[in-house]
Design a protein around this motif. Structure first.
Motif, PDB file in Angstrom:
ATOM      1  N   PHE A 153      28.169  44.129  17.823  1.00  8.95           N
ATOM      2  CA  PHE A 153      27.578  44.247  19.138  1.00  8.95           C
ATOM      3  C   PHE A 153      28.262  44.069  20.365  1.00  8.95           C
ATOM      4  O   PHE A 153      28.332  44.507  21.480  1.00  8.95           O
ATOM      5  CB  PHE A 153      26.286  43.748  19.120  1.00  8.95           C
ATOM      6  CG  PHE A 153      25.176  44.360  18.311  1.00  8.95           C
ATOM      7  CD1 PHE A 153      25.273  45.505  17.979  1.00  8.95           C
ATOM      8  CD2 PHE A 153      24.266  43.347  17.701  1.00  8.95           C
ATOM      9  CE1 PHE A 153      24.354  46.273  17.416  1.00  8.95           C
ATOM     10  CE2 PHE A 153      23.346  44.455  16.649  1.00  8.95           C
ATOM     11  CZ  PHE A 153      23.331  45.347  16.406  1.00  8.95           C
ATOM     12  N   ARG A 154      28.917  42.760  20.370  1.00 12.14           N
ATOM     13  CA  ARG A 154      29.603  42.163  21.444  1.00 12.14           C
ATOM     14  C   ARG A 154      30.816  43.152  21.850  1.00 12.14           C
ATOM     15  O   ARG A 154      31.246  43.334  22.827  1.00 12.14           O
ATOM     16  CB  ARG A 154      30.352  40.783  21.145  1.00 12.14           C
ATOM     17  CG  ARG A 154      29.124  39.716  21.326  1.00 12.14           C
ATOM     18  CD  ARG A 154      29.319  38.161  21.094  1.00 12.14           C
ATOM     19  NE  ARG A 154      30.460  37.712  22.378  1.00 12.14           N
ATOM     20  CZ  ARG A 154      29.704  37.508  23.326  1.00 12.14           C
ATOM     21  NH1 ARG A 154      28.461  37.511  23.644  1.00 12.14           N
ATOM     22  NH2 ARG A 154      30.538  37.165  24.453  1.00 12.14           N
ATOM     23  N   GLY A 161      30.005  48.890  27.551  1.00 11.78           N
ATOM     24  CA  GLY A 161      28.756  48.418  28.455  1.00 11.78           C
ATOM     25  C   GLY A 161      27.445  48.801  27.785  1.00 11.78           C
ATOM     26  O   GLY A 161      27.270  48.896  26.846  1.00 11.78           O
ATOM     27  N   GLY A 162      26.269  48.978  28.845  1.00  6.91           N
ATOM     28  CA  GLY A 162      25.103  49.197  28.231  1.00  6.91           C
ATOM     29  C   GLY A 162      24.870  50.482  27.767  1.00  6.91           C
ATOM     30  O   GLY A 162      25.768  51.359  27.273  1.00  6.91           O
ATOM     31  N   GLY A 201      22.932  36.857  24.523  1.00  6.18           N
ATOM     32  CA  GLY A 201      23.772  36.988  25.633  1.00  6.18           C
ATOM     33  C   GLY A 201      24.381  38.578  25.936  1.00  6.18           C
ATOM     34  O   GLY A 201      24.631  39.110  26.903  1.00  6.18           O
ATOM     35  N   SER A 202      24.648  39.175  24.600  1.00  8.42           N
ATOM     36  CA  SER A 202      24.885  40.487  24.637  1.00  8.42           C
ATOM     37  C   SER A 202      23.833  41.527  25.349  1.00  8.42           C
ATOM     38  O   SER A 202      24.176  42.347  26.163  1.00  8.42           O
ATOM     39  CB  SER A 202      25.377  41.280  23.440  1.00  8.42           C
ATOM     40  OG  SER A 202      26.265  40.459  22.679  1.00  8.42           O
ATOM     41  N   ALA A 203      22.679  41.069  25.058  1.00  7.25           N
ATOM     42  CA  ALA A 203      21.480  41.894  25.694  1.00  7.25           C
ATOM     43  C   ALA A 203      21.250  41.589  27.366  1.00  7.25           C
ATOM     44  O   ALA A 203      21.216  42.585  28.105  1.00  7.25           O
ATOM     45  CB  ALA A 203      20.075  41.426  24.856  1.00  7.25           C
ATOM     46  N   ALA A 204      21.721  40.453  27.498  1.00  7.92           N
ATOM     47  CA  ALA A 204      21.726  40.085  28.823  1.00  7.92           C
ATOM     48  C   ALA A 204      22.944  40.824  29.758  1.00  7.92           C
ATOM     49  O   ALA A 204      22.782  41.121  30.943  1.00  7.92           O
ATOM     50  CB  ALA A 204      21.985  38.581  29.034  1.00  7.92           C
ATOM     51  N   ASP A 218      16.518  36.885  32.210  1.00 11.82           N
ATOM     52  CA  ASP A 218      15.486  36.749  31.042  1.00 11.82           C
ATOM     53  C   ASP A 218      16.376  36.261  29.876  1.00 11.82           C
ATOM     54  O   ASP A 218      15.916  35.223  29.011  1.00 11.82           O
ATOM     55  CB  ASP A 218      14.587  37.647  30.964  1.00 11.82           C
ATOM     56  CG  ASP A 218      13.558  37.650  32.172  1.00 11.82           C
ATOM     57  OD1 ASP A 218      13.330  36.737  32.809  1.00 11.82           O
ATOM     58  OD2 ASP A 218      12.540  38.622  32.172  1.00 11.82           O
ATOM     59  N   TYR A 219      17.384  37.142  29.363  1.00 10.69           N
ATOM     60  CA  TYR A 219      17.980  37.149  28.233  1.00 10.69           C
ATOM     61  C   TYR A 219      18.838  35.995  28.263  1.00 10.69           C
ATOM     62  O   TYR A 219      19.378  35.491  27.327  1.00 10.69           O
ATOM     63  CB  TYR A 219      18.526  38.479  27.835  1.00 10.69           C
ATOM     64  CG  TYR A 219      17.615  39.468  27.115  1.00 10.69           C
ATOM     65  CD1 TYR A 219      16.741  39.136  26.075  1.00 10.69           C
ATOM     66  CD2 TYR A 219      17.073  40.541  27.948  1.00 10.69           C
ATOM     67  CE1 TYR A 219      15.923  40.070  25.324  1.00 10.69           C
ATOM     68  CE2 TYR A 219      16.074  41.193  27.470  1.00 10.69           C
ATOM     69  CZ  TYR A 219      15.354  40.999  26.197  1.00 10.69           C
ATOM     70  OH  TYR A 219      14.630  41.829  25.681  1.00 10.69           O
ATOM     71  N   TYR A 220      19.699  35.934  29.552  1.00  9.40           N
ATOM     72  CA  TYR A 220      20.301  34.823  29.763  1.00  9.40           C
ATOM     73  C   TYR A 220      19.744  33.418  29.238  1.00  9.40           C
ATOM     74  O   TYR A 220      20.223  32.625  28.773  1.00  9.40           O
ATOM     75  CB  TYR A 220      21.162  34.884  31.096  1.00  9.40           C
ATOM     76  CG  TYR A 220      22.463  35.608  31.310  1.00  9.40           C
ATOM     77  CD1 TYR A 220      23.308  35.616  30.408  1.00  9.40           C
ATOM     78  CD2 TYR A 220      22.384  36.468  32.584  1.00  9.40           C
ATOM     79  CE1 TYR A 220      24.421  36.540  30.583  1.00  9.40           C
ATOM     80  CE2 TYR A 220      23.569  37.305  32.788  1.00  9.40           C
ATOM     81  CZ  TYR A 220      24.362  37.338  31.930  1.00  9.40           C
ATOM     82  OH  TYR A 220      25.466  38.254  31.961  1.00  9.40           O
ATOM     83  N   ARG A 221      18.581  33.274  29.749  1.00  6.17           N
ATOM     84  CA  ARG A 221      17.873  32.132  29.464  1.00  6.17           C
ATOM     85  C   ARG A 221      17.660  31.906  28.101  1.00  6.17           C
ATOM     86  O   ARG A 221      17.793  30.820  27.465  1.00  6.17           O
ATOM     87  CB  ARG A 221      16.699  32.014  30.331  1.00  6.17           C
ATOM     88  CG  ARG A 221      16.615  31.750  31.727  1.00  6.17           C
ATOM     89  CD  ARG A 221      15.221  31.834  32.428  1.00  6.17           C
ATOM     90  NE  ARG A 221      15.171  31.313  33.879  1.00  6.17           N
ATOM     91  CZ  ARG A 221      14.688  32.134  34.912  1.00  6.17           C
ATOM     92  NH1 ARG A 221      14.311  33.169  34.597  1.00  6.17           N
ATOM     93  NH2 ARG A 221      14.864  31.550  35.971  1.00  6.17           N
ATOM     94  N   VAL A 222      17.136  32.902  27.350  1.00  6.17           N
ATOM     95  CA  VAL A 222      16.918  32.960  25.895  1.00  6.17           C
ATOM     96  C   VAL A 222      18.298  32.489  25.232  1.00  6.17           C
ATOM     97  O   VAL A 222      18.423  31.639  24.469  1.00  6.17           O
ATOM     98  CB  VAL A 222      16.785  34.346  25.509  1.00  6.17           C
ATOM     99  CG1 VAL A 222      16.684  34.274  24.007  1.00  6.17           C
ATOM    100  CG2 VAL A 222      15.191  34.603  25.656  1.00  6.17           C
TER     101      VAL A 222
END
Length: 441
Positions: A153-154, A161-162, A201-204, A218-222
């Motif tokens: 995924f990374r 990109g996204g 981190g990848s989702a963020a 939000d995802y960075y916080r997770v």
């Protein structure tokens, strides 16, 4: 005295009085030429012996579901709270409708005290919730497979990109949260939190790349909380560096600098050379955005010194991307930022660094490769090299077409104004048409 309809040879509309609700004042409608009373306008057509009205065919839309977001800045720094936060975010994202997606796209990132104070728990030891949970059955082989998937995924994110791949990451992240809701063996659980951190981190990064600033946070916080639960301070510092980069893109360099310093405080005695170098480049980026040129060059030298000792040092796979090509590309990009206000002083140096990045990393790093070409084309315009600008813009469009990155398209849109004008030569007009065609897709 009212005229009776019968005396004029006219008959009332059949069934009208019968259709009116009990107690409703009875009105008589004379004929088709007579005005229909206001109350009758709102009665269904079949009750009046007519075809259904246009408004009757409109199926009322159910109200859009409101997204209840837990105030993540108030969530305690406990592993179970992190699992709950991840589960809520992924479930809401996986079923999000178009209207909610539009709202997510327009939501602004948090900055200042509201952002920074909520991250102070990063430097404190994680506390255990002590809640009884079902016994999990994951083993070492399961974790090996999960970690391999996370690496893939990374790689997707780094190359393309996204886009649609983000949904796959969210689904996997939700599954990991469900596994962590059970009581796994301690070494398995720690590795699972590490997987959660990297998936989040990848989702963020993908959300940020697509312009969803608040969702990215939000995802960075997770990711930061999961790295904290896993005891992985190095990846936590990497997450904070990602948050700093986001703040730089939304023009909050002071917040970015504070985030970098928070990351450096957490890994000051343990970070490897590549991680230290990367953090120094984020620091340099913040200084450049603040107009502190001397501090920018000092931090860049620190990054170069740190990276010079990276050969032979074992570091996590997720920081391997940060090599001399990445350092050159990041430095060139920051010099380009400075060149926009002082091209005579910085444009040539920016061009030199970006060319060095292009020569080393090649097209495999699709997103970075496209951003390099776009930056180099802008340098050529700033230097007045029209022929070189047209050529590099053609390369930039070709590279941008191979990635789904929203950030690449945004930077390409910033390049477009350089190609506009009455007296631009033919090659530049052709490049402009290529940009317009790509952005219109």
């Amino acid at each position: 005295m009212p005229v009776r309809l019968a005396e004029r040879g006219l008959r009332p509309a059949a069934g009208l009085n019968d259709a009116l609700p009990q107690g409703h004042p009875k009105r008589v409608v004379g004929c088709e030429a007579a005005p229909v009373v206001h109350q009758a306008q709102h009665l269904p057509g079949p009750l009046l012996g007519l075809a259904p009205r246009p408004w009757e065919n409109q199926t009322p839309r159910p109200p859009a579901p409101t997204e209840e977001r837990p105030p993540s800045e108030e969530v305690p720094w406990r592993p179970d709270a992190t699992v709950g936060l991840a589960d809520h975010l992924t479930r809401s994202d996986l079923v999000i409708n178009r209207r909610a997606a539009t709202r997510a796209l327009s939501a602004a990132a948090v900055n200042g005290t509201a952002l920074l104070d909520a991250l102070e728990g990063w430097l404190q030891p994680a506390s255990d919730d002590g809640k009884p949970r079902r016994r999990g059955r994951l083993g070492e082989r399961d974790l090996d497979a999960l970690e391999a998937t996370t690496r893939a995924f990374r790689t997707w994110d780094h190359q393309y990109g996204g886009g649609l791949r983000r949904k796959a990451i969210l689904g996997q992240l939700n599954e990991v949260a469900a596994a962590l809701d059970e009581h796994q063996r301690e070494p398995i659980e720690r590795r699972l939190y590490g997987v959660m951190a990297q998936l989040a981190g990848s989702a963020a990064t993908m959300a940020w790349d697509a312009g969803q600033q608040r969702r990215a946070q939000d995802y960075y916080r997770v990711a930061l909380r999961a790295a904290h639960a896993a005891g992985d301070t190095h990846f936590g510092a990497n997450v904070l560096a990602g948050m700093a980069r986001q703040m730089l893109y939304v023009n909050h360099p002071q917040d970015a600098l504070e985030l970098v310093r928070l990351a450096q405080d957490g890994v000051r005695t343990s970070a490897g050379p590549r991680l230290r170098a990367m953090l120094h480049t984020r620091e340099a980026w913040a200084y450049a955005a603040m107009g502190r040129h001397a501090a920018f060059h000092r931090a860049t030298r620190h990054a170069e010194d740190a990276l010079s000792s990276a050969a032979g040092v074992e570091e996590p796979y997720w920081i391997h991307y940060f090599d001399t090509a990445e350092l050159a590309g990041v430095t060139g990009g920051r010099l380009l930022d400075l060149a926009r206000t002082d091209p005579h002083e910085h444009a040539a140096a920016a061009s030199q660094e970006i060319r060095a990045a292009l020569a080393q990393r090649g097209p495999d790093a699709s997103r970075s490769h496209a951003l390099d070409w776009i930056g180099l084309a802008e340098c050529s315009f700033l230097l007045g090299d029209v022929t070189g600008a047209a050529e590099t813009t053609h390369h930039a469009v070709s590279a941008a077409a191979r990635t789904q990155s929203g950030r690449v398209r945004q930077q390409l849109a910033h390049l477009y104004p350089y190609t506009v004008g009455r007296d631009v030569p033919g090659p530049v007009r052709e490049a402009r048409d290529k940009i317009r065609d790509l952005l219109a897709r």
